[in-house]
Scaffold this motif. Structure first.
Motif, mmCIF file in Angstrom:
data_model
loop_
_atom_site.group_PDB
_atom_site.id
_atom_site.type_symbol
_atom_site.label_atom_id
_atom_site.label_comp_id
_atom_site.label_asym_id
_atom_site.label_seq_id
_atom_site.Cartn_x
_atom_site.Cartn_y
_atom_site.Cartn_z
ATOM 1 N N ARG A 167 0.813 -1.216 0.000
ATOM 2 C CA ARG A 167 0.000 0.000 0.000
ATOM 3 C C ARG A 167 0.844 1.263 0.000
ATOM 4 N NH1 ARG A 167 -5.251 -1.034 3.916
ATOM 5 N NH2 ARG A 167 -5.865 -3.059 3.045
ATOM 6 N N ARG A 168 2.090 1.141 0.398
ATOM 7 C CA ARG A 168 2.959 2.310 0.453
ATOM 8 C C ARG A 168 4.392 1.902 0.133
ATOM 9 N NH1 ARG A 168 1.788 1.017 5.820
ATOM 10 N NH2 ARG A 168 0.024 2.450 5.800
ATOM 11 N N HIS A 169 5.127 2.810 -0.511
ATOM 12 C CA HIS A 169 6.545 2.649 -0.766
ATOM 13 C C HIS A 169 7.259 3.925 -0.365
ATOM 14 C CE1 HIS A 169 5.224 -0.626 -3.592
ATOM 15 N NE2 HIS A 169 6.276 -1.194 -3.047
ATOM 16 N N ARG A 170 8.491 3.819 0.069
ATOM 17 C CA ARG A 170 9.248 4.978 0.521
ATOM 18 C C ARG A 170 9.942 5.707 -0.626
ATOM 19 N NH1 ARG A 170 13.485 4.073 3.200
ATOM 20 N NH2 ARG A 170 13.473 5.993 4.438
ATOM 21 N N LEU A 171 10.504 4.946 -1.570
ATOM 22 C CA LEU A 171 11.388 5.554 -2.549
ATOM 23 C C LEU A 171 10.778 5.680 -3.939
ATOM 24 C CD1 LEU A 171 14.268 6.649 -2.319
ATOM 25 C CD2 LEU A 171 15.083 4.494 -3.302
ATOM 26 N N ALA A 172 9.960 4.717 -4.346
ATOM 27 C CA ALA A 172 9.408 4.743 -5.705
ATOM 28 C C ALA A 172 8.064 4.017 -5.708
ATOM 29 C CB ALA A 172 10.375 4.088 -6.698
ATOM 30 N N THR A 173 7.334 4.162 -6.795
ATOM 31 C CA THR A 173 6.053 3.477 -6.917
ATOM 32 C C THR A 173 6.277 1.992 -7.213
ATOM 33 O OG1 THR A 173 5.940 3.918 -9.295
ATOM 34 C CG2 THR A 173 4.989 5.569 -7.806
ATOM 35 N N GLY A 174 5.255 1.188 -6.958
ATOM 36 C CA GLY A 174 5.350 -0.239 -7.207
ATOM 37 C C GLY A 174 5.697 -0.596 -8.653
ATOM 38 N N PRO A 175 4.969 -0.062 -9.643
ATOM 39 C CA PRO A 175 5.298 -0.366 -11.047
ATOM 40 C C PRO A 175 6.720 0.039 -11.427
ATOM 41 C CG PRO A 175 3.092 0.568 -10.888
ATOM 42 C CD PRO A 175 3.702 0.707 -9.524
ATOM 43 N N ALA A 176 7.212 1.156 -10.879
ATOM 44 C CA ALA A 176 8.582 1.577 -11.175
ATOM 45 C C ALA A 176 9.585 0.576 -10.619
ATOM 46 C CB ALA A 176 8.845 2.963 -10.583
ATOM 47 N N TRP A 177 9.303 0.045 -9.442
ATOM 48 C CA TRP A 177 10.179 -0.964 -8.850
ATOM 49 C C TRP A 177 10.168 -2.246 -9.681
ATOM 50 C CZ3 TRP A 177 14.099 -0.505 -5.995
ATOM 51 C CH2 TRP A 177 14.181 0.409 -4.947
ATOM 52 N N VAL A 178 9.011 -2.660 -10.135
ATOM 53 C CA VAL A 178 8.907 -3.884 -10.940
ATOM 54 C C VAL A 178 9.744 -3.759 -12.209
ATOM 55 C CG1 VAL A 178 7.351 -5.316 -12.323
ATOM 56 C CG2 VAL A 178 6.652 -4.554 -10.051
ATOM 57 N N LEU A 179 9.616 -2.627 -12.895
ATOM 58 C CA LEU A 179 10.360 -2.422 -14.138
ATOM 59 C C LEU A 179 11.865 -2.396 -13.874
ATOM 60 C CD1 LEU A 179 10.286 -1.873 -17.167
ATOM 61 C CD2 LEU A 179 10.102 0.577 -16.642
ATOM 62 N N ALA A 180 12.282 -1.677 -12.846
ATOM 63 C CA ALA A 180 13.710 -1.574 -12.537
ATOM 64 C C ALA A 180 14.285 -2.925 -12.134
ATOM 65 C CB ALA A 180 13.926 -0.553 -11.423
ATOM 66 N N ALA A 181 13.509 -3.705 -11.395
ATOM 67 C CA ALA A 181 13.988 -5.014 -10.947
ATOM 68 C C ALA A 181 14.155 -5.978 -12.109
ATOM 69 C CB ALA A 181 13.019 -5.587 -9.911
ATOM 70 N N LEU A 182 13.175 -6.016 -12.999
ATOM 71 C CA LEU A 182 13.222 -6.961 -14.116
ATOM 72 C C LEU A 182 14.282 -6.573 -15.146
ATOM 73 C CD1 LEU A 182 9.417 -7.655 -14.698
ATOM 74 C CD2 LEU A 182 11.097 -9.107 -13.525
ATOM 75 N N VAL A 183 14.523 -5.276 -15.303
ATOM 76 C CA VAL A 183 15.505 -4.827 -16.290
ATOM 77 C C VAL A 183 16.928 -4.964 -15.764
ATOM 78 C CG1 VAL A 183 16.389 -2.825 -17.557
ATOM 79 C CG2 VAL A 183 13.929 -3.289 -17.489
ATOM 80 N N THR A 184 17.155 -4.580 -14.513
ATOM 81 C CA THR A 184 18.522 -4.550 -13.976
ATOM 82 C C THR A 184 18.892 -5.774 -13.152
ATOM 83 O OG1 THR A 184 17.914 -3.441 -11.896
ATOM 84 C CG2 THR A 184 18.338 -2.045 -13.825
ATOM 85 N N GLY A 185 17.904 -6.471 -12.608
ATOM 86 C CA GLY A 185 18.215 -7.578 -11.708
ATOM 87 C C GLY A 185 18.593 -7.069 -10.329
ATOM 88 N N ALA A 186 19.457 -6.052 -10.277
ATOM 89 C CA ALA A 186 19.891 -5.484 -9.002
ATOM 90 C C ALA A 186 18.753 -4.760 -8.296
ATOM 91 C CB ALA A 186 21.056 -4.523 -9.226
ATOM 92 N N GLY A 187 17.674 -4.468 -9.027
ATOM 93 C CA GLY A 187 16.532 -3.803 -8.409
ATOM 94 C C GLY A 187 15.892 -4.634 -7.307
#
Length: 236
Positions: A167-187
């Protein structure tokens, strides 16, 4: 009292997450280190290979012949891989002949011990990372043990579910985290490190850029970890 009860359903997932994320992070770091030591073997030689064969420390030798050279790889224990490039001392006509020359050299040097050795072909490019060099999340395919590979995949699924459903994130939105994680792995590592489940001030709303910055910082940290591990293992 009614207000406290109303907040409970939204609070308990965050409390569980604050403790569970450290275990999930440990799984990812463990898989990273074991995969690194598997992908980057210790430097070997024909003499070292023959010595290990005579001592009974290895019974399988993998080869990848390319042109007139052969990449040789073998294992003598838990995450104790060795590799080197064999170059025939005499002229060979092509790839197949280079591989035969290697086997003949090992057979002569190892003597009777060579009878217990099985040669098999492998793809040195895949062993060095393959497609995971282009798609970092694909590193999970290189994790050396099946149980750990399944554990890493399960961890990734749990983290993705958290990114989507929190329901809440500190640094970024949920969809932004999903994209960064899948693209970089390090996310995935970045998310586990910074998204503790603590509520952020409404005045500091999460934004898309935060996920990418955290992912890049995590990538730099894991690169430093990789260099430290390889240096300690004598593989640099």
């Amino acid at each position: 009292m009614a207000e406290s009860v109303g907040r409970t359903p939204a609070a308990w997932p965050d409390r569980v997450w604050r403790k569970a994320r450290w275990a999930l992070l440990s799984v990812l770091l463990l898989s990273f280190v074991t995969t690194l030591l598997h992908v980057v073997p210790a430097h070997g030689s024909t003499h070292a290979l023959v010595t290990d064969i005579r001592a009974g420390r290895t019974h399988t030798v993998q080869t990848d012949a390319q042109g007139r050279v052969v990449t040789v790889r073998w294992n003598t224990g838990l995450l104790d891989d060795h590799s080197y490039v064999y170059r025939p001392t005499s002229f060979v006509a092509g790839t197949h002949e280079a591989d035969l020359d290697l086997r003949a050299t090992v057979d002569r040097a190892a003597g009777a011990s060579a009878r217990s050795v099985r040669f098999s072909e492998y793809d040195a490019t895949y062993g060095a990372g393959g497609l995971s060099l282009l798609f970092p999340v694909g590193y999970v395919l290189l994790v050396p043990w099946t149980w750990l590979r399944l554990l890493v995949m399960s961890t990734g699924v749990v983290v993705l579910i958290r990114m989507i459903t929190a329901r809440r994130h500190r640094l970024a939105t949920g969809p932004a985290w999903v994209l960064a994680a899948l693209v970089t792995g390090a996310g995935f590592v970045g998310y586990l490190w910074v998204e503790s489940g603590q509520q952020r001030s409404p005045a500091k709303a999460p934004h898309r850029r935060g996920a990418w910055l955290a992912s890049l910082a995590s990538a730099a940290s894991t690169a430093a970890l990789a260099a430290t591990v390889l240096l300690a293992a004598g593989r640099l």
